[in-house]
Design a protein around this motif. Structure first.
Motif, mmCIF file in Angstrom:
data_model
loop_
_atom_site.group_PDB
_atom_site.id
_atom_site.type_symbol
_atom_site.label_atom_id
_atom_site.label_comp_id
_atom_site.label_asym_id
_atom_site.label_seq_id
_atom_site.Cartn_x
_atom_site.Cartn_y
_atom_site.Cartn_z
ATOM 1 N N GLY A 32 0.426 -0.992 0.206
ATOM 2 C CA GLY A 32 -0.328 -0.074 -0.245
ATOM 3 C C GLY A 32 0.599 1.195 0.314
ATOM 4 N N TRP A 33 1.559 1.108 -0.314
ATOM 5 C CA TRP A 33 2.515 1.976 -0.300
ATOM 6 C C TRP A 33 4.518 1.410 -1.642
ATOM 7 C CZ3 TRP A 33 7.946 2.832 1.982
ATOM 8 C CH2 TRP A 33 8.064 1.519 3.120
ATOM 9 N N ASN A 34 4.910 2.891 -1.534
ATOM 10 C CA ASN A 34 5.979 2.885 -2.760
ATOM 11 C C ASN A 34 7.042 2.548 -1.823
ATOM 12 O OD1 ASN A 34 4.908 2.983 -5.039
ATOM 13 N ND2 ASN A 34 5.343 5.380 -5.074
ATOM 14 N N VAL A 35 7.544 1.144 -1.829
ATOM 15 C CA VAL A 35 8.287 0.794 -0.399
ATOM 16 C C VAL A 35 9.738 0.818 -1.514
ATOM 17 C CG1 VAL A 35 9.516 -1.875 -0.113
ATOM 18 C CG2 VAL A 35 7.301 -0.928 -0.389
ATOM 19 N N PRO A 36 11.229 1.451 -1.522
ATOM 20 C CA PRO A 36 11.944 1.370 -1.986
ATOM 21 C C PRO A 36 11.797 0.096 -2.554
ATOM 22 C CG PRO A 36 12.299 3.147 0.231
ATOM 23 C CD PRO A 36 10.911 2.253 -0.121
ATOM 24 N N ALA A 37 12.663 0.640 -3.955
ATOM 25 C CA ALA A 37 13.059 -0.272 -4.506
ATOM 26 C C ALA A 37 14.756 -0.243 -5.682
ATOM 27 C CB ALA A 37 12.023 -0.859 -5.767
ATOM 28 N N LEU A 38 14.940 -1.326 -6.046
ATOM 29 C CA LEU A 38 16.461 -1.657 -6.517
ATOM 30 C C LEU A 38 16.349 -2.782 -7.746
ATOM 31 C CD1 LEU A 38 19.678 -0.441 -7.286
ATOM 32 C CD2 LEU A 38 20.184 -1.521 -5.561
ATOM 33 N N ILE A 39 16.742 -2.063 -8.665
ATOM 34 C CA ILE A 39 16.529 -3.004 -9.709
ATOM 35 C C ILE A 39 18.170 -2.965 -10.296
ATOM 36 C CG2 ILE A 39 16.603 -3.652 -12.652
ATOM 37 C CD1 ILE A 39 14.315 -4.391 -11.298
ATOM 38 N N MET A 40 18.558 -4.276 -10.448
ATOM 39 C CA MET A 40 20.063 -5.001 -10.802
ATOM 40 C C MET A 40 19.989 -5.805 -12.458
ATOM 41 S SD MET A 40 22.278 -5.462 -7.330
ATOM 42 C CE MET A 40 21.610 -7.071 -6.981
ATOM 43 N N THR A 41 20.650 -5.095 -13.543
ATOM 44 C CA THR A 41 20.223 -6.128 -14.497
ATOM 45 C C THR A 41 21.521 -6.035 -15.430
ATOM 46 O OG1 THR A 41 18.989 -5.762 -16.867
ATOM 47 C CG2 THR A 41 19.553 -3.372 -15.408
ATOM 48 N N GLY A 42 21.651 -6.766 -16.475
ATOM 49 C CA GLY A 42 22.642 -7.224 -17.557
ATOM 50 C C GLY A 42 21.923 -6.520 -18.515
ATOM 51 N N HIS A 43 20.986 -5.814 -18.431
ATOM 52 C CA HIS A 43 20.635 -5.429 -19.986
ATOM 53 C C HIS A 43 20.805 -4.066 -20.346
ATOM 54 C CE1 HIS A 43 17.606 -8.867 -20.998
ATOM 55 N NE2 HIS A 43 17.525 -8.664 -19.262
ATOM 56 N N ASP A 44 20.224 -3.642 -21.577
ATOM 57 C CA ASP A 44 21.165 -1.916 -20.904
ATOM 58 C C ASP A 44 19.859 -1.365 -20.329
ATOM 59 O OD1 ASP A 44 21.517 0.008 -22.780
ATOM 60 O OD2 ASP A 44 20.338 0.157 -24.872
#
Length: 541
Positions: free
Chosen positions: A486-498
């Motif tokens: 119900g709220w914008n939990v801080p988030a991180l994406i780690m990716t091998g894409h462009d």
């Protein structure tokens, strides 16, 4: 679209130039012995009108660019009408104008393709028959007409064969390029994962209780991993530049802060190389792409650590009027004058017998110059054998200092990660295991998931890989957890894409992103930054 518009503009420009040359040629005929300029006055007046029409056509092409077949055919008709008029009125003296007719034919075919080549050929044959019908001299020379008709047919036919071969070769080259791009994109993703996981496992080992011998072994792994990572990044940088997808994203920032962070990141590699790195403090600010500029400086630093091992290294910023220059000076063996321009070519290396253990393939300075060209910077190299090398990145705009921001180094000092509840979603087992172990050593409470299926969490921060298989992406997982909480939990994406391809989707959701392979220091700083985003109620809970 731009390519076609340029073709039409080029054709329109040539039309004006050739018509002007025709005017000069006809005027010259009027001054030959036994001839009168009045005889050619109608031709001159016609061609003056032709030039006016050609200028109007060019204006229309410039004003309304695009592919308009009717406009192209009208241009051909205009060209052949003008040429035919000159041939009819000028008689045998105007025969050189036939070269213009050939140019019209081939020019349209080469610029616009075989279909327009066929249309131009038909119009050219019709124009020749009209000229023959209206010109007594041509009627007296039937073999002349036969030769011109044959030439106007065979030359375009041969040009058509060449165009077809070129088109097929281009199609094959484009197909090969697409296959190469697909391969490199897949290889990029697949290679990032093991490099990423090895780096995290090594960081876990380094934080364990190790003896001196074990710590030396970990150092050796780190050195080898650093070499692989730098080579990998260079190849990817070159691939991205070749694709033409790199565009500067300008920001205002303090140059000193960026340089300090780069030297901090290279401190371990400098220790292995026995290099003492010194930074001359500066308060200068600039406007540039910080990522591109950091990559340029990083490549120069990497070269200095390789080829000036055991010697001091000096980095500084020099004001030059309203510009700035970043200067990196080492005291290595230097580069002979005959090699100093060639070192900026791809895969060129100045090899000596003692270089057999020096890693690299000669891409660093090539990437530096190409990135500098994108931002309008000049890359200069000054070197004397035995006295070291100085590389200058010149042309950075000098701007007023902005309001102070929290630096990465300050962010790393702000708070600990102990007790931070992290939801980790990663489908690669090795990466999941390595990331989980490292986060736990930092004091995080990790809820590890290898699949997005049935994801539920009471986490404070989400860390997810982007590519989680055919069912969902990391963004989908983050959206699901945020909807549940119900709220914008801080988030991180780690990716091998462009990253650029994902930037819009990530930015609008307020999701941070790191490109694999991720250094442990980068991950720790990112997590602390995310923790700072937690509302007071969530942080206390």
């Amino acid at each position: 679209m731009r390519f076609e518009k340029n073709n039409e503009l080029d054709q329109a420009n040539l039309r004006i130039i050739v018509a002007s040359c025709a005017i000069a040629y006809v005027a010259l005929l009027g001054f030959l012995p036994g001839r009168s300029l009045l005889t050619y006055l109608p031709v001159l007046l016609y061609y003056l009108g032709f030039v006016v029409m050609a200028i109007a056509m060019r204006h229309a092409i410039s004003r309304w660019p695009g592919h308009y077949p009717a406009r192209r055919i009208f241009g051909m008709i205009q060209d052949y009408t003008g040429t035919s008029f000159g041939l009819v009125v000028g008689g045998e003296a105007a025969l050189p104008l036939y070269a213009v007719m050939v140019w019209i034919n081939l020019g349209n075919g080469m610029r616009f393709g075989s279909r327009y080549l066929a249309i131009a050929t038909v119009l050219a044959l019709c124009a020749l028959l009209v000229v023959w019908r209206l010109t007594p001299y041509w009627q007296e020379q039937p073999f002349l007409l036969l030769m011109l008709l044959t030439t106007s047919t065979l030359i375009p036919f041969y040009a058509h064969l060449l165009l077809e071969r070129t088109r097929k070769a281009t199609a094959l080259a484009e197909a090969a390029t697409r296959e190469k791009s697909r391969f490199l994109a897949q290889a990029s993703h697949d290679l990032r994962q093991p490099i990423h996981s090895i780096g995290l496992f090594t960081a876990c080992l380094r934080e364990a209780r190790l003896g001196d011998e074990e710590r030396r072994l970990v150092d050796s792994i780190d050195r080898s991993l650093l070499n692989v990572s730098q080579l990998f990044r260079s190849i990817l940088d070159l691939y991205t530049l070749d694709n033409g997808r790199v565009q500067p994203k300008y920001e205002h920032f303090a140059v000193d802060g960026m340089l300090r962070e780069l030297l901090r990141q290279n401190a371990e590699a400098a220790r292995w190389a026995g290099v003492e790195m010194r930074l001359v403090a500066s308060r200068q600010w600039t406007r540039a792409d910080p990522g591109m500029l950091a990559t340029m400086v990083q490549n120069v630093l990497s070269n200095s650590l390789k080829y000036a091992a055991g010697r001091p290294l000096l980095v500084g910023v020099r004001p030059r009027g309203d510009k700035l220059a970043i200067v990196i000076c080492d005291q290595g063996r230097g580069i002979a004058e005959e090699h100093q321009e060639q070192v900026f070519e791809e895969f060129y290396r100045v090899r000596e017998a003692r270089d057999k253990d020096v890693e690299g393939v000669g891409l660093g300075l090539s990437i530096v110059r190409r990135l500098g060209g994108l931002m309008g910077l000049q890359v200069r190299l000054r070197s004397r054998p035995g006295h070291g090398t100085t590389v200058t990145l010149d042309g950075l705009p000098r701007v007023d200092a902005q309001a102070p921001r929290v630096s990465l180094e300050q962010a790393q000092q702000a708070g600990l990660l102990t007790g931070l509840r992290v939801c980790l979603v990663e489908d690669d087992r090795n990466v999941l295991q390595a990331t989980c172990a490292l986060l736990q050593r930092w004091g995080c409470e990790v809820q590890a998931r290898s699949s997005p299926t049935g994801l539920s969490s009471d986490c404070e921060v989400i860390v997810a890989d982007y590519d989680l298989g055919p069912q969902a992406t990391g963004i989908d997982c983050i959206d699901a957890v945020r909807a549940e909480r119900g709220w914008n939990v801080p988030a991180l994406i780690m990716t091998g894409h462009d990253i650029d391809r994902l930037q819009a989707s990530l930015h609008e959701r307020g999701i941070a992103v790191l490109a694999k392979p991720v250094r442990p220091a980068e991950l720790r700083a990112a997590l602390r930054g995310l923790r700072d985003q937690l509302p007071a109620s969530a942080a206390q809970g």
